[in-house]
Design a protein around this motif. Structure first.
Motif, short mmCIF file in Angstrom:
data_model
loop_
_atom_site.label_atom_id
_atom_site.label_comp_id
_atom_site.label_asym_id
_atom_site.label_seq_id
_atom_site.Cartn_x
_atom_site.Cartn_y
_atom_site.Cartn_z
N THR A 111 0.83 -1.20 0.00
CA THR A 111 0.00 0.00 0.00
C THR A 111 0.87 1.25 0.00
O THR A 111 1.69 1.43 0.92
CB THR A 111 -0.91 0.02 1.24
OG1 THR A 111 -1.56 -1.24 1.36
CG2 THR A 111 -1.93 1.14 1.15
N ASP A 171 -2.02 6.62 -0.11
CA ASP A 171 -3.29 5.91 0.06
C ASP A 171 -3.57 5.65 1.53
O ASP A 171 -4.70 5.79 2.01
CB ASP A 171 -3.27 4.59 -0.70
CG ASP A 171 -3.83 4.69 -2.11
OD1 ASP A 171 -4.53 5.68 -2.42
OD2 ASP A 171 -3.57 3.77 -2.91
N SER A 199 -3.93 -2.19 -0.14
CA SER A 199 -4.15 -2.47 -1.55
C SER A 199 -4.57 -3.92 -1.72
O SER A 199 -4.21 -4.79 -0.92
CB SER A 199 -2.86 -2.20 -2.33
OG SER A 199 -2.97 -2.68 -3.65
N GLU A 259 -3.85 -5.35 -4.70
CA GLU A 259 -3.02 -5.75 -5.84
C GLU A 259 -1.98 -6.76 -5.36
O GLU A 259 -0.93 -6.41 -4.82
CB GLU A 259 -2.33 -4.53 -6.44
CG GLU A 259 -1.46 -4.84 -7.65
CD GLU A 259 -0.67 -3.65 -8.14
OE1 GLU A 259 0.13 -3.82 -9.10
OE2 GLU A 259 -0.83 -2.54 -7.60
N ASN A 282 -11.22 -5.66 0.58
CA ASN A 282 -11.60 -4.25 0.69
C ASN A 282 -13.10 -4.00 0.59
O ASN A 282 -13.53 -2.85 0.40
CB ASN A 282 -10.87 -3.44 -0.38
CG ASN A 282 -9.40 -3.25 -0.06
OD1 ASN A 282 -8.96 -3.55 1.05
ND2 ASN A 282 -8.64 -2.77 -1.02
N ARG A 288 -14.73 -0.16 1.18
CA ARG A 288 -15.53 0.44 0.11
C ARG A 288 -16.91 0.81 0.60
O ARG A 288 -17.45 1.86 0.26
CB ARG A 288 -15.62 -0.51 -1.09
CG ARG A 288 -14.35 -0.64 -1.90
CD ARG A 288 -14.61 -1.32 -3.24
NE ARG A 288 -15.15 -2.66 -3.09
CZ ARG A 288 -14.43 -3.76 -3.04
NH1 ARG A 288 -13.11 -3.69 -3.11
NH2 ARG A 288 -15.01 -4.94 -2.91
N TRP A 336 -14.55 4.27 -0.80
CA TRP A 336 -13.18 4.50 -1.29
C TRP A 336 -12.35 3.28 -0.95
O TRP A 336 -12.67 2.52 -0.03
CB TRP A 336 -12.62 5.76 -0.61
CG TRP A 336 -11.15 5.99 -0.80
CD1 TRP A 336 -10.55 6.74 -1.77
CD2 TRP A 336 -10.08 5.49 0.02
NE1 TRP A 336 -9.19 6.72 -1.61
CE2 TRP A 336 -8.88 5.97 -0.52
CE3 TRP A 336 -10.04 4.67 1.16
CZ2 TRP A 336 -7.63 5.66 0.04
CZ3 TRP A 336 -8.80 4.36 1.72
CH2 TRP A 336 -7.62 4.85 1.15
N GLU A 337 -11.26 3.09 -1.68
CA GLU A 337 -10.26 2.09 -1.31
C GLU A 337 -8.92 2.51 -1.90
O GLU A 337 -8.86 3.34 -2.82
CB GLU A 337 -10.64 0.70 -1.83
CG GLU A 337 -10.63 0.57 -3.34
CD GLU A 337 -10.96 -0.84 -3.78
OE1 GLU A 337 -10.32 -1.79 -3.27
OE2 GLU A 337 -11.85 -0.99 -4.64
N PRO A 338 -7.81 2.00 -1.37
CA PRO A 338 -6.50 2.34 -1.92
C PRO A 338 -6.43 2.01 -3.41
O PRO A 338 -6.89 0.95 -3.84
CB PRO A 338 -5.54 1.47 -1.10
CG PRO A 338 -6.23 1.30 0.21
CD PRO A 338 -7.69 1.17 -0.15
N SER A 339 -5.84 2.92 -4.19
CA SER A 339 -5.89 2.75 -5.64
C SER A 339 -4.57 3.02 -6.35
O SER A 339 -4.49 2.86 -7.57
CB SER A 339 -6.97 3.67 -6.23
OG SER A 339 -6.68 5.03 -5.95
N PRO A 353 -1.38 2.20 -8.02
CA PRO A 353 -0.74 0.96 -8.45
C PRO A 353 0.67 0.83 -7.89
O PRO A 353 1.35 1.83 -7.65
CB PRO A 353 -0.71 1.10 -9.99
CG PRO A 353 -1.70 2.16 -10.32
CD PRO A 353 -1.71 3.09 -9.15
#
Length: 333
Positions: free
Chosen positions: A230, A234, A255, A257, A295, A299, A304-307, A309
């Motif tokens: 993360t 964020d 995150s 990802e 998440n 949300r 919202w959420e960490p975005s 990349p």
């Protein structure tokens, strides 16, 4: 110490000399808040020292110093802890556990001082090992922390402190906010002091290989373990949104990802514009097999959420660490 600007009661950032705390203090100042910063380290050792804040070197594990930090503030952000990456927390379990004294004394001071809201920085290390035993990581939802089996030392301290926050809310009406951070990275943090996490450590290794012309770096483990990382902006955005929300239960800030350690190393190399060989240290600590953030709740609660990349976050992090590597090598020459 620099006097705070005239205005309403200040907000307190505990651990402001550290990585996330320094970024949070900068954000609060930019928003126009009066900010009091506290950290156990001497001011000269802070990662970020903000002249617009009231900056105090205090040991918050001592009740009287915690009370001095909290006196007269509106909100408390507790990010203070003895912690680091897997190499540190796996060999300093008792030291990490002692951070419970910081949260205990800050909660007592907040109760006695009429603090409006109290934020506690928890960690994804509270999640049980038995939910993280595969590299194909199941996203960890907040309710999955129980039945409890967190990481030894650091994870147990975080989970216990979460419970203490909940009990202060139930017994004394203190408004608490709890975020579980998932592998936060970025500039202005540990990169070569034994506390650095994987993104910073790999940025350092790659930067040194670039400077030396070496074609190889070391990875801890086989490179197949998985994590989500993360970016610090964020994280700070999530902290601010959570603090001003009505949500009072633990909330993931991470995150989703998911990457392997090898993929992380590939991204750092790509950021540096190099291709390197990897040498694997299979005896080094590696932590759980896989960890990722669910998440759905963040949300729902924050909209919202960490975005950011991972590639974009590394594009900001790698140059900062590469610059520090260069300065250190030039100073040592």
């Amino acid at each position: 110490m620099t006097p705070s600007p005239v205005g309403p009661r200040p907000v307190l950032v505990c651990g402001a000399g550290g990585f996330i705390g320094g970024h949070l203090a900068a954000r609060l100042l930019a928003e126009g808040h009066r900010v009091r910063c506290a950290d156990v380290k001497p001011l000269r050792s802070w990662f970020q020292l903000h002249p617009g804040a009231e900056n105090l070197s205090l040991d918050l594990s001592h009740r009287e110093q915690a009370a001095a930090a909290v006196a007269g503030v509106r909100d408390v952000y507790n990010l203070a802890a003895d912690m680091g990456g897997i190499g540190y927390i796996s060999t300093h379990r008792a030291d990490c556990m002692l951070s419970v004294l910081i949260n205990t004394h800050l909660l007592l001071a907040a109760r006695e001082s009429g603090v409006r809201r109290y934020f506690y920085a928890s960690s994804a290390c509270v999640y049980p090992d038995y939910r993280q035993d595969r590299t194909e990581a199941q996203p960890l939802a907040e309710a999955m922390a129980y039945p409890a089996m967190p990481e030894d030392g650091y994870g147990w301290e975080k989970l216990f402190s979460e419970r203490m926050c909940a009990d202060f809310a139930a017994d004394y009406g203190l408004a608490v906010r709890v975020a579980r951070f998932h592998n936060v990275y970025g500039p202005h943090g540990s990169w070569d002091d034994g506390r650095e996490k994987a993104p910073a450590a790999l940025c350092r290794k790659v930067a040194r290989a670039v400077r030396s012309g070496g074609g190889e770096i070391e990875l801890w483990g086989d490179g197949r373990r998985t994590r989500s990382f993360t970016y610090v902006d964020d994280c700070v955005e999530g902290v601010r949104r959570l603090m001003e929300s009505g949500h009072d239960g633990p909330l993931n800030l991470g995150s989703s990802e998911l990457v392997t350690v090898r993929e992380l190393a590939d991204l750092v190399c790509a950021t540096a514009g190099v291709r390197l060989r990897y040498r694997h240290d299979l005896t080094a600590p590696t932590g759980v097999a896989g960890r990722n953030s669910d998440n759905a709740l963040v949300r729902s609660v924050l909209g919202w959420e960490p975005s950011v990349p991972l590639s974009a976050g590394l594009a900001a992090t790698y140059p900062w660490i590469a610059d520090r590597v260069g300065r250190a090598e030039e100073a040592a020459a």
